[in-house]
Write a protein that holds these residues in place. Structure first.
Motif, PDB file in Angstrom:
ATOM      1  N   ASP A   1       0.828  -1.211   0.000  1.00  0.00           N
ATOM      2  CA  ASP A   1       0.000   0.000   0.000  1.00  0.00           C
ATOM      3  C   ASP A   1       0.863   1.263   0.000  1.00  0.00           C
ATOM      4  O   ASP A   1       0.508   2.285   0.586  1.00  0.00           O
ATOM      5  N   GLY A   2       2.017   1.175  -0.654  1.00  0.00           N
ATOM      6  CA  GLY A   2       2.883   2.336  -0.811  1.00  0.00           C
ATOM      7  C   GLY A   2       3.908   2.531   0.281  1.00  0.00           C
ATOM      8  O   GLY A   2       4.784   3.401   0.155  1.00  0.00           O
ATOM      9  N   ARG A   3       3.845   1.764   1.360  1.00  0.00           N
ATOM     10  CA  ARG A   3       4.815   1.945   2.443  1.00  0.00           C
ATOM     11  C   ARG A   3       6.216   1.587   1.956  1.00  0.00           C
ATOM     12  O   ARG A   3       6.431   0.542   1.354  1.00  0.00           O
ATOM     13  N   GLY A   4       7.167   2.477   2.221  1.00  0.00           N
ATOM     14  CA  GLY A   4       8.550   2.241   1.851  1.00  0.00           C
ATOM     15  C   GLY A   4       8.943   2.716   0.477  1.00  0.00           C
ATOM     16  O   GLY A   4      10.123   2.643   0.103  1.00  0.00           O
ATOM     17  N   VAL A   5       7.988   3.233  -0.308  1.00  0.00           N
ATOM     18  CA  VAL A   5       8.307   3.609  -1.680  1.00  0.00           C
ATOM     19  C   VAL A   5       9.265   4.786  -1.743  1.00  0.00           C
ATOM     20  O   VAL A   5      10.192   4.805  -2.569  1.00  0.00           O
ATOM     21  N   GLU A   6       9.080   5.777  -0.888  1.00  0.00           N
ATOM     22  CA  GLU A   6       9.961   6.959  -0.915  1.00  0.00           C
ATOM     23  C   GLU A   6      11.401   6.574  -0.612  1.00  0.00           C
ATOM     24  O   GLU A   6      12.336   6.993  -1.297  1.00  0.00           O
ATOM     25  N   SER A   7      11.584   5.741   0.421  1.00  0.00           N
ATOM     26  CA  SER A   7      12.926   5.308   0.801  1.00  0.00           C
ATOM     27  C   SER A   7      13.587   4.507  -0.311  1.00  0.00           C
ATOM     28  O   SER A   7      14.754   4.731  -0.644  1.00  0.00           O
ATOM     29  N   ALA A   8      12.836   3.583  -0.911  1.00  0.00           N
ATOM     30  CA  ALA A   8      13.402   2.730  -1.953  1.00  0.00           C
ATOM     31  C   ALA A   8      13.816   3.545  -3.175  1.00  0.00           C
ATOM     32  O   ALA A   8      14.925   3.365  -3.704  1.00  0.00           O
ATOM     33  N   LEU A   9      12.962   4.450  -3.627  1.00  0.00           N
ATOM     34  CA  LEU A   9      13.294   5.245  -4.814  1.00  0.00           C
ATOM     35  C   LEU A   9      14.434   6.219  -4.536  1.00  0.00           C
ATOM     36  O   LEU A   9      15.282   6.452  -5.408  1.00  0.00           O
ATOM     37  N   GLU A  10      14.474   6.769  -3.312  1.00  0.00           N
ATOM     38  CA  GLU A  10      15.569   7.689  -2.981  1.00  0.00           C
ATOM     39  C   GLU A  10      16.903   6.950  -2.952  1.00  0.00           C
ATOM     40  O   GLU A  10      17.905   7.432  -3.484  1.00  0.00           O
ATOM     41  N   LEU A  11      16.913   5.748  -2.359  1.00  0.00           N
ATOM     42  CA  LEU A  11      18.126   4.934  -2.336  1.00  0.00           C
ATOM     43  C   LEU A  11      18.565   4.584  -3.751  1.00  0.00           C
ATOM     44  O   LEU A  11      19.761   4.662  -4.083  1.00  0.00           O
ATOM     45  N   TYR A  12      17.619   4.190  -4.581  1.00  0.00           N
ATOM     46  CA  TYR A  12      17.925   3.802  -5.947  1.00  0.00           C
ATOM     47  C   TYR A  12      18.553   4.960  -6.719  1.00  0.00           C
ATOM     48  O   TYR A  12      19.603   4.804  -7.353  1.00  0.00           O
ATOM     49  N   ARG A  13      17.934   6.112  -6.655  1.00  0.00           N
ATOM     50  CA  ARG A  13      18.435   7.251  -7.429  1.00  0.00           C
ATOM     51  C   ARG A  13      19.757   7.788  -6.885  1.00  0.00           C
ATOM     52  O   ARG A  13      20.657   8.145  -7.654  1.00  0.00           O
ATOM     53  N   ARG A  14      19.884   7.820  -5.571  1.00  0.00           N
ATOM     54  CA  ARG A  14      21.111   8.382  -4.964  1.00  0.00           C
ATOM     55  C   ARG A  14      22.323   7.496  -5.225  1.00  0.00           C
ATOM     56  O   ARG A  14      23.432   7.995  -5.410  1.00  0.00           O
ATOM     57  N   ASN A  15      22.115   6.184  -5.240  1.00  0.00           N
ATOM     58  CA  ASN A  15      23.237   5.255  -5.371  1.00  0.00           C
ATOM     59  C   ASN A  15      23.422   4.710  -6.787  1.00  0.00           C
ATOM     60  O   ASN A  15      24.257   3.843  -7.004  1.00  0.00           O
ATOM     61  N   TYR A  16      22.669   5.227  -7.740  1.00  0.00           N
ATOM     62  CA  TYR A  16      22.678   4.654  -9.079  1.00  0.00           C
ATOM     63  C   TYR A  16      24.052   4.751  -9.733  1.00  0.00           C
ATOM     64  O   TYR A  16      24.676   5.824  -9.776  1.00  0.00           O
ATOM     65  N   GLN A  17      24.504   3.590 -10.257  1.00  0.00           N
ATOM     66  CA  GLN A  17      25.757   3.524 -11.002  1.00  0.00           C
ATOM     67  C   GLN A  17      25.424   3.400 -12.490  1.00  0.00           C
ATOM     68  O   GLN A  17      24.926   2.364 -12.929  1.00  0.00           O
ATOM     69  N   PRO A  18      25.670   4.436 -13.283  1.00  0.00           N
ATOM     70  CA  PRO A  18      25.284   4.399 -14.696  1.00  0.00           C
ATOM     71  C   PRO A  18      25.890   3.194 -15.420  1.00  0.00           C
ATOM     72  O   PRO A  18      27.047   2.827 -15.193  1.00  0.00           O
ATOM     73  N   SER A  19      25.102   2.581 -16.278  1.00  0.00           N
ATOM     74  CA  SER A  19      25.569   1.462 -17.094  1.00  0.00           C
ATOM     75  C   SER A  19      25.493   1.860 -18.556  1.00  0.00           C
ATOM     76  O   SER A  19      24.882   2.875 -18.912  1.00  0.00           O
ATOM     77  N   GLU A  20      26.102   1.056 -19.404  1.00  0.00           N
ATOM     78  CA  GLU A  20      26.125   1.379 -20.835  1.00  0.00           C
ATOM     79  C   GLU A  20      24.717   1.464 -21.402  1.00  0.00           C
ATOM     80  O   GLU A  20      24.396   2.375 -22.161  1.00  0.00           O
ATOM     81  N   ARG A  21      23.868   0.542 -21.023  1.00  0.00           N
ATOM     82  CA  ARG A  21      22.513   0.499 -21.577  1.00  0.00           C
ATOM     83  C   ARG A  21      21.591   1.494 -20.882  1.00  0.00           C
ATOM     84  O   ARG A  21      20.652   2.018 -21.502  1.00  0.00           O
ATOM     85  N   TYR A  22      21.844   1.747 -19.602  1.00  0.00           N
ATOM     86  CA  TYR A  22      20.976   2.636 -18.821  1.00  0.00           C
ATOM     87  C   TYR A  22      21.825   3.694 -18.121  1.00  0.00           C
ATOM     88  O   TYR A  22      22.139   3.577 -16.938  1.00  0.00           O
ATOM     89  N   PRO A  23      22.210   4.747 -18.857  1.00  0.00           N
ATOM     90  CA  PRO A  23      23.054   5.785 -18.257  1.00  0.00           C
ATOM     91  C   PRO A  23      22.350   6.573 -17.151  1.00  0.00           C
ATOM     92  O   PRO A  23      23.009   7.186 -16.312  1.00  0.00           O
ATOM     93  N   GLU A  24      21.030   6.562 -17.154  1.00  0.00           N
ATOM     94  CA  GLU A  24      20.250   7.266 -16.133  1.00  0.00           C
ATOM     95  C   GLU A  24      19.355   6.268 -15.403  1.00  0.00           C
ATOM     96  O   GLU A  24      18.934   5.263 -15.980  1.00  0.00           O
ATOM     97  N   PRO A  25      19.050   6.530 -14.123  1.00  0.00           N
ATOM     98  CA  PRO A  25      18.137   5.638 -13.403  1.00  0.00           C
ATOM     99  C   PRO A  25      16.764   5.614 -14.060  1.00  0.00           C
ATOM    100  O   PRO A  25      16.292   6.625 -14.585  1.00  0.00           O
ATOM    101  N   ARG A  26      16.132   4.461 -14.010  1.00  0.00           N
ATOM    102  CA  ARG A  26      14.823   4.295 -14.639  1.00  0.00           C
ATOM    103  C   ARG A  26      13.948   3.487 -13.680  1.00  0.00           C
ATOM    104  O   ARG A  26      14.237   2.317 -13.409  1.00  0.00           O
ATOM    105  N   ALA A  27      12.915   4.111 -13.158  1.00  0.00           N
ATOM    106  CA  ALA A  27      12.107   3.463 -12.127  1.00  0.00           C
ATOM    107  C   ALA A  27      10.626   3.560 -12.437  1.00  0.00           C
ATOM    108  O   ALA A  27      10.169   4.473 -13.137  1.00  0.00           O
ATOM    109  N   THR A  28       9.881   2.613 -11.893  1.00  0.00           N
ATOM    110  CA  THR A  28       8.430   2.646 -11.954  1.00  0.00           C
ATOM    111  C   THR A  28       7.887   2.043 -10.668  1.00  0.00           C
ATOM    112  O   THR A  28       8.641   1.471  -9.871  1.00  0.00           O
TER     113      THR A  28
END
Length: 339
Positions: free
Chosen positions: A198-225
């Motif tokens: 029911d949405g609990r934890g979504v803010e923390s998960a997306l913030e962690l993902y974007r802050r720690n994202y290591q660009p890759s050849e195929r995905y130079p930018e974070p991509r989330a849904t």
């Protein structure tokens, strides 16, 4: 939000009065329906030993969907990788990519998707407590994308066939910080199971993902849904009636009682005690239900708040026609470009 893309998660839910196999046939029908409506992706889930969710082999169901659609992306949400050999999964998805080039998504999960006994039956040779998931993801990515394994890898001489010019998109799925951190570390897209918590934890998960994202050849930018549970009907009152089916299922599920979806009439007549009524009220407070326009507003609000350009929608109803109608109303509200 102009340009917000909508996709679908189908869990092949079983309804009372029908055999479980009917849910798989309805998944095929719903996939064709959602392609015609203009949805971007159609993801199917993996569950085992369940009397409510019977999509036990997403790769098989994906092949059938690929054979009867022509545009929509088709994916797993997801393959529970610890049950399987990474090479075998890579080969399955290379075959799927050959069948539908440029349309295959490989969503990966770490959760068992079942109980412990069933997990053991799926992979009797797995070492209890061992967590090889990160290494499995690395190996799978190399095989799926046709890239060499490291020189020290014991399986470096093995390739996954059939090779081709395109390869599936790999997504990491999760409902906790672990999946977000792993996706960020490997530079892969990430999907959060918003409907599960029911949405609990979504803010923390997306913030962690974007802050720690290591660009890759195929995905130079974070991509989330995120994958949300939503239901649209012709009137708000009708949506309130239809959602009673899921309310009943969730209350029973959280008590460890698993079964098919009951009709709204049966759900509304169920003698809930005070604690169960409070839980339903809690779920309704964050529910994305109403008319197409109302649900669009709720989805757009959450997409804007979380900085997302794509939302995956999961919908359950006892009546399959009502489920189809819900996706049609959302497509109309979002002005999707259908076929």
């Amino acid at each position: 939000m102009a340009g917000l893309r909508l996709s679908v998660l189908d869990q092949s839910p079983v309804v009372s009065g029908q055999e479980p196999a009917a849910a798989i046939r309805q998944s095929l029908e719903l996939a064709r329906h959602c392609e015609a409506l203009g949805y971007d992706r159609y993801w199917v889930s993996e569950h085992h030993n369940s009397h409510a969710i019977v999509g036990s082999a997403p790769e098989v169901l994906m092949a059938a969907i690929a054979a009867t659609t022509s545009r929509i992306r088709i994916g797993s949400a997801g393959v529970m990788l610890p049950h399987y050999s990474a090479l075998k999964v890579a080969e399955q998805f290379r075959v799927l990519e050959a069948l539908a080039p440029g349309r295959i998504d490989l969503g990966l999960g770490r959760a068992p998707g079942s109980d412990r006994l069933t997990a053991r039956a799926l992979n009797p040779h797995a070492m209890p407590g061992a967590d090889d998931f990160p290494q499995q993801v690395l190996d799978l990515q190399s095989w799926v994308e046709g890239k060499p394994l490291s020189a020290a890898h014991p399986y470096r001489a093995i390739s996954a066939q059939p090779a081709g010019p395109t390869s599936p998109q790999i997504w990491i799925l999760g409902s906790s910080d672990y999946g977000a951190q792993l996706a960020a570390h490997f530079g892969l897209p990430y999907a959060f199971a918003y409907f599960f918590s029911d949405g609990r934890g979504v803010e923390s998960a997306l913030e962690l993902y974007r802050r720690n994202y290591q660009p890759s050849e195929r995905y130079p930018e974070p991509r989330a849904t995120i994958c949300v549970w939503a239901l649209a009907a012709d009137t708000h009152a009708e949506a309130e009636r239809l959602v009673a089916t899921r309310d009943h299922w969730r209350v029973r599920f959280e008590q460890g009682l698993f079964g098919p979806l009951v009709s709204p009439e049966e759900a509304l007549a169920y003698p809930y005690h005070a604690g169960e009524q409070a839980r339903i009220a809690q779920m309704r407070a964050s529910a994305m239900i109403g008319t197409g326009a109302e649900v669009r507003g709720l989805i757009e609000s959450e997409a804007r708040r979380l900085g997302l350009d794509e939302i995956v929608v999961n919908t359950w109803t006892h009546d399959f026609a009502a489920r189809q109608r819900s996706y049609a109303l959302l497509a109309e509200a979002f002005q999707l470009q259908g076929m």
